[in-house]
Design a protein around this motif. Sequence first.
Motif, PDB file in Angstrom:
ATOM      1  N   LEU A   1       7.402   3.107  -4.275  1.00  6.34           N
ATOM      2  CA  LEU A   1       8.127   2.751  -4.745  1.00  6.34           C
ATOM      3  C   LEU A   1       7.010   1.802  -5.877  1.00  6.34           C
ATOM      4  N   VAL A   2       6.047   1.035  -5.011  1.00  4.21           N
ATOM      5  CA  VAL A   2       4.977   0.664  -6.615  1.00  4.21           C
ATOM      6  C   VAL A   2       4.774   1.000  -7.093  1.00  4.21           C
ATOM      7  N   ALA A   3       4.517   2.284  -6.280  1.00  6.85           N
ATOM      8  CA  ALA A   3       3.095   3.482  -7.494  1.00  6.85           C
ATOM      9  C   ALA A   3       4.193   4.075  -8.019  1.00  6.85           C
ATOM     10  N   ASP A   4       5.607   4.564  -8.242  1.00 10.91           N
ATOM     11  CA  ASP A   4       6.452   5.470  -8.650  1.00 10.91           C
ATOM     12  C   ASP A   4       7.792   5.076  -9.091  1.00 10.91           C
TER      13      ASP A   4
ATOM     14  N   GLY B   1       2.387   1.428 -22.057  1.00  8.24           N
ATOM     15  CA  GLY B   1       2.179   2.487 -21.877  1.00  8.24           C
ATOM     16  C   GLY B   1       1.056   2.338 -20.669  1.00  8.24           C
ATOM     17  N   LEU B   2       0.634   1.153 -20.396  1.00 12.13           N
ATOM     18  CA  LEU B   2      -0.356   1.381 -19.438  1.00 12.13           C
ATOM     19  C   LEU B   2      -1.489   1.420 -18.419  1.00 12.13           C
ATOM     20  N   ASP B   3      -1.859   2.501 -17.733  1.00 11.69           N
ATOM     21  CA  ASP B   3      -1.835   2.226 -16.043  1.00 11.69           C
ATOM     22  C   ASP B   3      -2.714   1.499 -15.654  1.00 11.69           C
ATOM     23  N   PHE B   4      -2.039   1.101 -14.507  1.00 17.28           N
ATOM     24  CA  PHE B   4      -2.793  -0.357 -14.000  1.00 17.28           C
ATOM     25  C   PHE B   4      -4.410   0.745 -13.189  1.00 17.28           C
ATOM     26  N   SER B   5      -3.543   1.849 -12.703  1.00 21.18           N
ATOM     27  CA  SER B   5      -4.920   2.634 -11.804  1.00 21.18           C
ATOM     28  C   SER B   5      -6.254   2.534 -12.399  1.00 21.18           C
TER      29      SER B   5
ATOM     30  N   TYR C   1     -10.100  -3.820 -10.281  1.00 19.05           N
ATOM     31  CA  TYR C   1      -9.018  -4.560 -10.779  1.00 19.05           C
ATOM     32  C   TYR C   1      -7.075  -3.955 -10.739  1.00 19.05           C
ATOM     33  N   GLY C   2      -7.566  -2.886 -11.347  1.00 20.79           N
ATOM     34  CA  GLY C   2      -6.204  -2.646 -11.224  1.00 20.79           C
ATOM     35  C   GLY C   2      -5.832  -1.693  -9.927  1.00 20.79           C
ATOM     36  N   ALA C   3      -6.478  -1.012  -8.956  1.00 17.91           N
ATOM     37  CA  ALA C   3      -5.827  -0.045  -8.216  1.00 17.91           C
ATOM     38  C   ALA C   3      -5.572  -1.987  -7.384  1.00 17.91           C
ATOM     39  N   PHE C   4      -6.130  -2.854  -7.602  1.00 21.09           N
ATOM     40  CA  PHE C   4      -6.080  -4.390  -6.893  1.00 21.09           C
ATOM     41  C   PHE C   4      -4.731  -4.856  -6.955  1.00 21.09           C
ATOM     42  N   LEU C   5      -4.589  -4.520  -8.085  1.00 22.39           N
ATOM     43  CA  LEU C   5      -3.440  -5.437  -8.272  1.00 22.39           C
ATOM     44  C   LEU C   5      -2.014  -4.269  -7.693  1.00 22.39           C
ATOM     45  N   THR C   6      -2.589  -3.190  -7.839  1.00 25.22           N
ATOM     46  CA  THR C   6      -1.201  -2.326  -7.152  1.00 25.22           C
ATOM     47  C   THR C   6      -1.109  -2.676  -5.435  1.00 25.22           C
ATOM     48  N   VAL C   7      -2.147  -2.680  -4.676  1.00 21.77           N
ATOM     49  CA  VAL C   7      -2.150  -2.800  -3.629  1.00 21.77           C
ATOM     50  C   VAL C   7      -1.395  -4.321  -3.331  1.00 21.77           C
ATOM     51  N   ALA C   8      -2.053  -5.361  -4.236  1.00 22.01           N
ATOM     52  CA  ALA C   8      -1.341  -6.761  -4.098  1.00 22.01           C
ATOM     53  C   ALA C   8       0.051  -6.731  -4.353  1.00 22.01           C
ATOM     54  N   LEU C   9       0.545  -6.288  -5.488  1.00 19.07           N
ATOM     55  CA  LEU C   9       1.860  -6.165  -5.352  1.00 19.07           C
ATOM     56  C   LEU C   9       2.817  -5.404  -4.178  1.00 19.07           C
ATOM     57  N   ASN C  10       2.349  -4.400  -3.372  1.00 20.03           N
ATOM     58  CA  ASN C  10       2.616  -3.633  -2.149  1.00 20.03           C
ATOM     59  C   ASN C  10       2.730  -5.055  -1.543  1.00 20.03           C
ATOM     60  N   PHE C  11       1.388  -5.561  -0.653  1.00 21.21           N
ATOM     61  CA  PHE C  11       1.994  -6.727  -0.019  1.00 21.21           C
ATOM     62  C   PHE C  11       2.776  -7.773  -0.329  1.00 21.21           C
ATOM     63  N   ILE C  12       2.406  -8.007  -1.667  1.00 18.79           N
ATOM     64  CA  ILE C  12       3.776  -9.243  -1.933  1.00 18.79           C
ATOM     65  C   ILE C  12       5.556  -8.168  -1.589  1.00 18.79           C
ATOM     66  N   ILE C  13       5.915  -6.842  -1.536  1.00 19.91           N
ATOM     67  CA  ILE C  13       7.235  -6.030  -1.573  1.00 19.91           C
ATOM     68  C   ILE C  13       7.361  -6.267  -0.444  1.00 19.91           C
ATOM     69  N   ILE C  14       5.981  -5.834   0.886  1.00 19.42           N
ATOM     70  CA  ILE C  14       6.475  -5.749   2.239  1.00 19.42           C
ATOM     71  C   ILE C  14       6.979  -7.534   2.781  1.00 19.42           C
ATOM     72  N   ALA C  15       5.432  -8.480   2.058  1.00 17.17           N
ATOM     73  CA  ALA C  15       6.175  -9.533   3.130  1.00 17.17           C
ATOM     74  C   ALA C  15       7.191 -10.712   2.605  1.00 17.17           C
ATOM     75  N   TRP C  16       8.003  -9.690   1.519  1.00 13.13           N
ATOM     76  CA  TRP C  16       9.239 -10.320   0.746  1.00 13.13           C
ATOM     77  C   TRP C  16      10.618  -9.606   1.624  1.00 13.13           C
ATOM     78  N   ILE C  17      10.033  -8.741   2.196  1.00 16.54           N
ATOM     79  CA  ILE C  17      10.894  -7.840   2.794  1.00 16.54           C
ATOM     80  C   ILE C  17      11.226  -7.882   4.049  1.00 16.54           C
ATOM     81  N   LEU C  18       9.800  -7.964   5.002  1.00 18.58           N
ATOM     82  CA  LEU C  18       9.756  -8.339   6.449  1.00 18.58           C
ATOM     83  C   LEU C  18      10.193 -10.330   6.519  1.00 18.58           C
ATOM     84  N   PHE C  19       9.428 -11.071   5.493  1.00 18.87           N
ATOM     85  CA  PHE C  19      10.297 -12.600   5.454  1.00 18.87           C
ATOM     86  C   PHE C  19      11.798 -12.250   5.495  1.00 18.87           C
TER      87      PHE C  19
END
Length: 134
Positions: free
Chosen positions: A34-37, A49-53, A79-97
């Motif tokens: 979901l985050v990557a694609d 058109g910026l690629d965060f990775s 830091y772009g890869a970190f932003l992607t992983v941080a966004l993954n965490f926020i989404i998972i944490a929100w859904i679990l909440f």
Amino acid sequence: MLEEFKKFALKGNVVDLAVGVIIGAAFSGIVNSLVADVIMPIIGYVTGGLDFSNYFFQLGGAPAATYDEAKKAGATVGYGAFLTVALNFIIIAWILFLAVRGINRLRKTEEEAPAAPPKQEVLLTEIRDLLAKK
């Protein structure tokens, strides 16, 4: 000792935990996709058109054009890869909440409903009331 281990391993909590870990791993794949694609391409489109990775600071080595090349060349902060992983965490944490919040609401409604007194208690109350009238 083998029998004790068997009892431990087959307890409901251990099996529930194993199922949770397996479902969590599958859920992680869904969120990563979901985050990557979906989300990151939209954010990339909105930001021109910026690629965060490929966002990185190269601390050493020969200058590189991509994050993968920079990692091979030397010390790099991606830091772009970190932003992607941080966004993954926020989404998972929100859904679990939301899931835990929903479960807690269901538990609360079950706990609020008063349980009917046992049949014996009802009969004893009726007998007490009849004796009090006499």
